[in-house]
Enzyme design. Structure first.
Site, PDB file in Angstrom:
ATOM      1  N   HIS A  26       0.367   4.461   4.347  1.00 16.95           N
ATOM      2  CA  HIS A  26      -0.418   5.488   3.414  1.00 16.95           C
ATOM      3  C   HIS A  26       0.095   6.691   3.227  1.00 16.95           C
ATOM      4  CE1 HIS A  26      -3.859   2.419   3.268  1.00 16.95           C
ATOM      5  NE2 HIS A  26      -2.875   1.749   3.091  1.00 16.95           N
ATOM      6  N   SER A  68       0.908  -1.217  -0.012  1.00 14.87           N
ATOM      7  CA  SER A  68       0.010   0.031   0.177  1.00 14.87           C
ATOM      8  C   SER A  68       0.779   1.256  -0.078  1.00 14.87           C
ATOM      9  CB  SER A  68      -0.727  -0.166   1.317  1.00 14.87           C
ATOM     10  OG  SER A  68      -1.764  -1.063   1.170  1.00 14.87           O
TER      11      SER A  68
END
Length: 256
Positions: free
Chosen positions: A181, A130
């Site tokens: 993230h 991610s």
């Protein structure tokens, strides 16, 4: 930029080898660890999963290896799909070497942030691409902000919708590595300032022309190719938005 027009998986890997190889690695490791559940696969997982505790004790490779490991099936499919969707244009625009730097660099930045800001407990682990995927979004965000001539308006809208939904879900859903993230996104944006110096706009036909010049296009000239029915721009947009909606609905449902 995000509609794939390759005629086969082999052709996709020929045109975008870095993207293709990363997807193959992600899926192969997931199958080895989670589906086949071989002892060797479990050893890879234990050796490579992100752990702040072990990083503190000198196992610095864990800043890189979690990028290629995933949890459940939706996790690996979601990240692989996002890479297939958003990676090829960047790989063509900046080149294979720079794309590797961008993908790994953003993921490492996210994992460093996780190490510095996350818990150091031995029971805390993290994994997934991610941070690298958000790094790709960060690079597109840089294009939208400073190099608009390299990205068309429709692609800007798609990127911003994905990015906004992704950021919102990052803070709303439990079990998300927020540090990876957000700092992966920031890392991708900063890397974009260095890697797009000589970039040219993405063209879906550039790779095909390149391979044809080298005599590597296995499919010969098709005299009727211009008569084939082509999708209208509005139809292409509907297809993209449908895929986007389904992707997020699936991801959301399987994370509840």
């Amino acid at each position: 930029m995000f509609i794939r027009n390759e005629r086969s998986i082999k052709e996709f890997i020929q045109f975008y080898p870095v993207t293709g190889i990363i997807v193959i690695i992600n899926l192969s490791l997931w199958l080895l660890i989670n589906f086949l559940q071989l002892p060797f696969g479990q050893s890879i997982y234990q050796w490579g999963v992100g752990s702040n505790f072990f990083i503190e004790n000198g196992q610095y490779w864990r800043l890189i290896t979690p990028i290629f490991l995933h949890g459940d099936l939706i996790h690996v499919l979601f990240n692989s799909f996002a890479l297939v969707l958003f990676g090829p244009a960047l790989e063509q625009m900046i080149g294979k070497g720079k794309f590797i730097i961008a993908y790994l660099g953003a993921g490492v930045v996210g994992n460093i942030a996780t190490f510095l800001l996350g818990p150091s407990s031995i029971i805390y682990t993290h994994l997934g691409a991610s941070g690298s995927i958000y790094g790709l979004f960060g690079m597109y965000l840089y294009l939208i902000a400073f190099r608009k001539h390299l990205i068309d308006p429709g692609s800007r809208q798609i990127v911003m919708v994905f990015l906004l939904i992704g950021v919102v879900m990052t803070f709303l859903r439990p079990g998300i590595n927020v540090h990876a993230h957000i700092f992966g996104l920031i890392g991708g944006f900063l890397l974009g300032t260095m890697l797009f110096s000589n970039a040219s706009p993405y063209s879906p036909w550039r790779n095909r022309h390149h391979f044809r010049q080298r005599g590597e296009d296995e499919i010969g000239f098709d005299p009727n190719r211009w008569q084939k029915k082509r999708l209208s721009p509005s139809t292409k947009k509907k297809i993209i938005w449908t895929v986007v909606l389904l992707l997020f609905l699936i991801a959301w449902w399987n994370r509840t």
